[in-house]
Design a protein around this motif. Structure first.
Motif, PDB file in Angstrom:
ATOM      1  N   GLU A   1       0.866  -1.177   0.000  1.00 44.24           N
ATOM      2  CA  GLU A   1       0.000   0.000   0.000  1.00 44.24           C
ATOM      3  C   GLU A   1       0.905   1.231   0.000  1.00 44.24           C
ATOM      4  OE1 GLU A   1      -3.742  -0.515   2.544  1.00 44.24           O
ATOM      5  OE2 GLU A   1      -2.365  -1.937   3.483  1.00 44.24           O
ATOM      6  N   TYR A   2       1.475   1.521  -1.149  1.00 46.17           N
ATOM      7  CA  TYR A   2       2.577   2.473  -1.222  1.00 46.17           C
ATOM      8  C   TYR A   2       2.138   3.926  -1.006  1.00 46.17           C
ATOM      9  CZ  TYR A   2       4.641  -1.725  -3.142  1.00 46.17           C
ATOM     10  OH  TYR A   2       5.062  -3.016  -3.315  1.00 46.17           O
ATOM     11  N   ASP A   3       0.939   4.289  -1.424  1.00 46.55           N
ATOM     12  CA  ASP A   3       0.462   5.650  -1.178  1.00 46.55           C
ATOM     13  C   ASP A   3       0.324   5.913   0.315  1.00 46.55           C
ATOM     14  OD1 ASP A   3       0.364   6.300  -3.848  1.00 46.55           O
ATOM     15  OD2 ASP A   3      -1.723   5.697  -4.101  1.00 46.55           O
ATOM     16  N   LYS A   4      -0.184   4.919   1.036  1.00 50.20           N
ATOM     17  CA  LYS A   4      -0.310   5.061   2.488  1.00 50.20           C
ATOM     18  C   LYS A   4       1.065   5.095   3.153  1.00 50.20           C
ATOM     19  CE  LYS A   4      -4.887   2.951   2.973  1.00 50.20           C
ATOM     20  NZ  LYS A   4      -5.666   1.833   3.569  1.00 50.20           N
TER      21      LYS A   4
ATOM     22  N   LEU B   1      12.731   5.385   0.004  1.00 53.00           N
ATOM     23  CA  LEU B   1      13.060   5.428  -1.421  1.00 53.00           C
ATOM     24  C   LEU B   1      12.284   4.359  -2.192  1.00 53.00           C
ATOM     25  CD1 LEU B   1      16.912   6.011  -1.250  1.00 53.00           C
ATOM     26  CD2 LEU B   1      15.168   7.674  -1.956  1.00 53.00           C
ATOM     27  N   PHE B   2      12.112   3.208  -1.571  1.00 60.03           N
ATOM     28  CA  PHE B   2      11.328   2.148  -2.207  1.00 60.03           C
ATOM     29  C   PHE B   2       9.900   2.624  -2.453  1.00 60.03           C
ATOM     30  CE2 PHE B   2       8.643  -1.680  -1.849  1.00 60.03           C
ATOM     31  CZ  PHE B   2       9.201  -2.465  -2.849  1.00 60.03           C
ATOM     32  N   THR B   3       9.336   3.338  -1.460  1.00 58.21           N
ATOM     33  CA  THR B   3       7.990   3.892  -1.602  1.00 58.21           C
ATOM     34  C   THR B   3       7.938   4.924  -2.722  1.00 58.21           C
ATOM     35  OG1 THR B   3       7.655   3.606   0.775  1.00 58.21           O
ATOM     36  CG2 THR B   3       6.125   5.054  -0.360  1.00 58.21           C
ATOM     37  N   LEU B   4       8.942   5.805  -2.760  1.00 57.21           N
ATOM     38  CA  LEU B   4       8.985   6.837  -3.799  1.00 57.21           C
ATOM     39  C   LEU B   4       9.155   6.219  -5.185  1.00 57.21           C
ATOM     40  CD1 LEU B   4      11.208   9.431  -1.898  1.00 57.21           C
ATOM     41  CD2 LEU B   4       8.743   9.578  -2.323  1.00 57.21           C
TER      42      LEU B   4
ATOM     43  N   THR C   1       6.459   6.472  -8.195  1.00 59.29           N
ATOM     44  CA  THR C   1       7.108   7.250  -9.258  1.00 59.29           C
ATOM     45  C   THR C   1       7.349   8.703  -8.861  1.00 59.29           C
ATOM     46  OG1 THR C   1       5.041   7.851 -10.383  1.00 59.29           O
ATOM     47  CG2 THR C   1       6.074   5.752 -11.033  1.00 59.29           C
ATOM     48  N   ALA C   2       7.617   8.922  -7.565  1.00 60.14           N
ATOM     49  CA  ALA C   2       7.895  10.283  -7.076  1.00 60.14           C
ATOM     50  C   ALA C   2       9.399  10.530  -7.142  1.00 60.14           C
ATOM     51  CB  ALA C   2       7.374  10.446  -5.651  1.00 60.14           C
ATOM     52  N   TYR C   3       9.937  10.537  -8.376  1.00 60.70           N
ATOM     53  CA  TYR C   3      11.385  10.625  -8.551  1.00 60.70           C
ATOM     54  C   TYR C   3      11.955  11.969  -8.103  1.00 60.70           C
ATOM     55  CZ  TYR C   3      10.407   6.568 -11.463  1.00 60.70           C
ATOM     56  OH  TYR C   3       9.977   5.357 -11.931  1.00 60.70           O
ATOM     57  N   LYS C   4      11.231  13.045  -8.369  1.00 58.94           N
ATOM     58  CA  LYS C   4      11.714  14.364  -7.963  1.00 58.94           C
ATOM     59  C   LYS C   4      11.850  14.446  -6.447  1.00 58.94           C
ATOM     60  CE  LYS C   4      10.843  19.317  -8.578  1.00 58.94           C
ATOM     61  NZ  LYS C   4       9.947  20.333  -9.201  1.00 58.94           N
ATOM     62  N   LYS C   5      10.876  13.882  -5.743  1.00 61.21           N
ATOM     63  CA  LYS C   5      10.924  13.881  -4.283  1.00 61.21           C
ATOM     64  C   LYS C   5      12.085  13.018  -3.782  1.00 61.21           C
ATOM     65  CE  LYS C   5       7.813  13.559  -0.339  1.00 61.21           C
ATOM     66  NZ  LYS C   5       6.382  13.457   0.059  1.00 61.21           N
ATOM     67  N   ALA C   6      12.352  11.918  -4.485  1.00 63.36           N
ATOM     68  CA  ALA C   6      13.476  11.058  -4.105  1.00 63.36           C
ATOM     69  C   ALA C   6      14.804  11.793  -4.270  1.00 63.36           C
ATOM     70  CB  ALA C   6      13.463   9.788  -4.947  1.00 63.36           C
TER      71      ALA C   6
ATOM     72  N   THR D   1      14.232   0.414  -9.964  1.00 65.58           N
ATOM     73  CA  THR D   1      15.565   0.871  -9.579  1.00 65.58           C
ATOM     74  C   THR D   1      16.301  -0.230  -8.838  1.00 65.58           C
ATOM     75  OG1 THR D   1      16.758   2.646  -8.451  1.00 65.58           O
ATOM     76  CG2 THR D   1      14.838   1.755  -7.344  1.00 65.58           C
ATOM     77  N   ILE D   2      17.599  -0.079  -8.715  1.00 70.56           N
ATOM     78  CA  ILE D   2      18.392  -1.096  -8.036  1.00 70.56           C
ATOM     79  C   ILE D   2      18.425  -0.767  -6.544  1.00 70.56           C
ATOM     80  CG2 ILE D   2      20.555  -2.391  -8.110  1.00 70.56           C
ATOM     81  CD1 ILE D   2      21.114  -1.118 -10.790  1.00 70.56           C
ATOM     82  N   LEU D   3      17.256  -0.732  -5.949  1.00 73.89           N
ATOM     83  CA  LEU D   3      17.150  -0.492  -4.512  1.00 73.89           C
ATOM     84  C   LEU D   3      17.015  -1.827  -3.811  1.00 73.89           C
ATOM     85  CD1 LEU D   3      14.646   2.480  -4.217  1.00 73.89           C
ATOM     86  CD2 LEU D   3      17.042   2.488  -3.554  1.00 73.89           C
ATOM     87  N   ARG D   4      17.657  -1.964  -2.693  1.00 72.32           N
ATOM     88  CA  ARG D   4      17.487  -3.170  -1.900  1.00 72.32           C
ATOM     89  C   ARG D   4      16.179  -3.076  -1.145  1.00 72.32           C
ATOM     90  NH1 ARG D   4      22.015  -2.928   1.962  1.00 72.32           N
ATOM     91  NH2 ARG D   4      21.814  -0.722   1.527  1.00 72.32           N
TER      92      ARG D   4
END
Length: 456
Positions: A212-215, A257-260, A264-269, A305-308
């Motif tokens: 539930e990524y928005d939450k 970062l995983f949530t962003l 797709t909130a790349y600018k915020k990341a 992305t290559i995020l763990r």
């Protein structure tokens, strides 16, 4: 002292240090009184910022001072539990293990049958990683702060939906406390902000685990509204998780970062990572992540992305060995298998069932307060609006399972106004149990078996 974090009131902290030195040099009742007064005017946050010096000051004080702390802790828990939660319990980070043990023992001796007894026994069970036992103790507390600890108990049980519901219940109670409190600027209390921050972070992790990524994003934003990013960095960087190389800030940042990434909130990341690099400019991992998000933002593409992904998720189980009777190693393994069947749309117990959930209940390992017990599964047949309370046993079971089921059904009926039936599932029922259940119109009996056949 961590120079990057500021003291709220350095004068009161200095006064406490001076009083502590004085009473250690020469004990008098007057000096003890001065010490208690100075301590009560000292901010917990300042003790945590200057934790090394504070721990030395709190070590080796007269026993009567620790008795005073124990009495205050117990009184707060039994009268205004919020004070214990937002002030007293954070002091344990500053106390030595020996001092903490003394205070806990003192509280338990004098707090039989009270909130204080149940909470301290529950915390002990939680620390020893026996969350089932912890739930039983916390469930005896008639106050919403118990939901905070129940949430962590459910996390240990990897029961994330009920953990979420517990933390939301805690947040609701805390919000009402703030709204009705007559304490000036209580909503700005640093310790209270800490708990709002901590619960928001935990909810962020849990929502990530539930996809539930928005939450999750909303909760991470709430956390940084309570405590800013720089202070979050210094608080969490000082703490490492057992058996990991990451400190807790890296876990927080990777989850954020995983949530962003997922939203797709790349600018915020990019903004987040640039801010982090201001106080940790040489971290190669953060630099690489920043570059990844900048490239993604530049191309306006959605990609993995290559995020763990270090969100705490349930590890897959395997049946390690069978006895001659081919038993599942634990009831929980059988429970997992039933849930998997439901997930993929198969019938279980000859019915089309789903896991029951509402605003306060998720039907796995749910604690029934009225009977002080934890159910295995609570399923619903939506076609008939009938609930099925399922109790799983790994091998033999006698008539006592019927008594347990009926008790749980009666307790659950105080929380839910629906038809409730019982199911017990075990490998090998004894004749007495089979005969008894035949007399029960609202309880069904099922068995399970596993077979492995060699082909060829």
């Amino acid at each position: 002292m961590n120079k990057n974090r500021k003291l709220i009131n350095s004068d009161s902290l200095a006064a406490f240090y001076k009083a502590a030195v004085g009473v250690k040099e020469t004990f008098t009742d007057k000096k003890l009184s001065q010490l208690i007064s100075a301590f009560e005017h000292t901010y917990v946050e300042d003790l945590l910022v200057d934790i090394d010096q504070a721990r030395k000051a709190l070590e080796g004080l007269p026993v009567s001072f620790y008795d005073h702390l124990a009495t205050n802790f117990s009184d707060n828990l039994n009268s205004i539990p919020e004070f214990w939660l937002i002030l007293d319990c954070r002091l344990y980070e500053v106390l030595t293990p020996e001092t903490a043990t003394y205070i806990n023992t003192k509280i338990l001796k004098e707090a039989s049958g009270t909130n204080a007894e149940y909470l301290y026994k529950g915390v002990t069970a939680l620390d020893s990683e026996t969350p089932d036992l912890a739930l039983l103790f916390f469930g005896q507390i008639e106050h919403y702060i118990a939901a905070y600890f129940i949430g962590f108990s459910y996390i240990q049980l990897e029961n994330y939906p009920n953990a979420i519901k517990s933390f939301l219940e805690f947040n609701k109670g805390l919000k009402e406390f703030i709204a009705t409190s007559k304490i000036p600027e209580i909503d700005k209390n640093p310790s209270l902000l800490f708990f709002k921050w901590e619960v928001a972070i935990e909810l962020g992790y849990l929502y990530n685990a539930n996809k539930e990524y928005d939450k999750a994003l909303q909760k991470f934003d709430e956390a940084l509204c309570a405590i800013n990013l720089e202070d979050t960095y210094y608080i969490l960087s000082e703490k490492s998780l057992e058996n990991t190389i990451e400190n807790q800030f890296e876990i927080f940042l990777n989850n954020f970062l995983f949530t962003l990434e997922k939203t797709t909130a790349y600018k915020k990341a990019v903004t987040l990572l640039e801010s982090v690099l201001e106080f940790n400019p040489n971290h190669t991992g953060y630099i690489q992540q920043l570059q990844n998000f900048k490239e993604r933002l530049k191309r306006h593409k959605t990609a993995n992305t290559i995020l763990r992904n270090i969100i705490p998720v349930k590890k897959p189980f395997n049946i390690q060995e069978f006895t001659k009777t081919q038993l599942v190693a634990r009831e929980k393994n059988l429970e997992d298998m039933i849930v998997e069947q439901i997930k993929y749309g198969y019938e279980v117990f000859g019915k089309k069932l789903e896991i029951y959930q509402d605003e306060t209940i998720y039907g796995r390992q749910y604690y029934i307060k009225a009977v002080n017990g934890i159910l295995d599964l609570l399923l619903i047949d939506k076609a008939t609006d009938t609930l099925y309370l399922v109790e799983l046993k790994r091998n033999l079971a006698g008539v006592e399972v019927v008594t347990q089921l009926e008790s749980y059904m009666e307790g659950l009926a105080t929380e839910i106004n629906k038809t409730i039936r019982g199911i017990t599932c075990l490998h090998q029922p004894n004749p007495e149990l089979t005969a008894l259940i035949k007399q029960k119109e609202n309880i069904e009996l099922f068995t399970y078996h596993f077979d492995f056949k060699k082909l060829g």
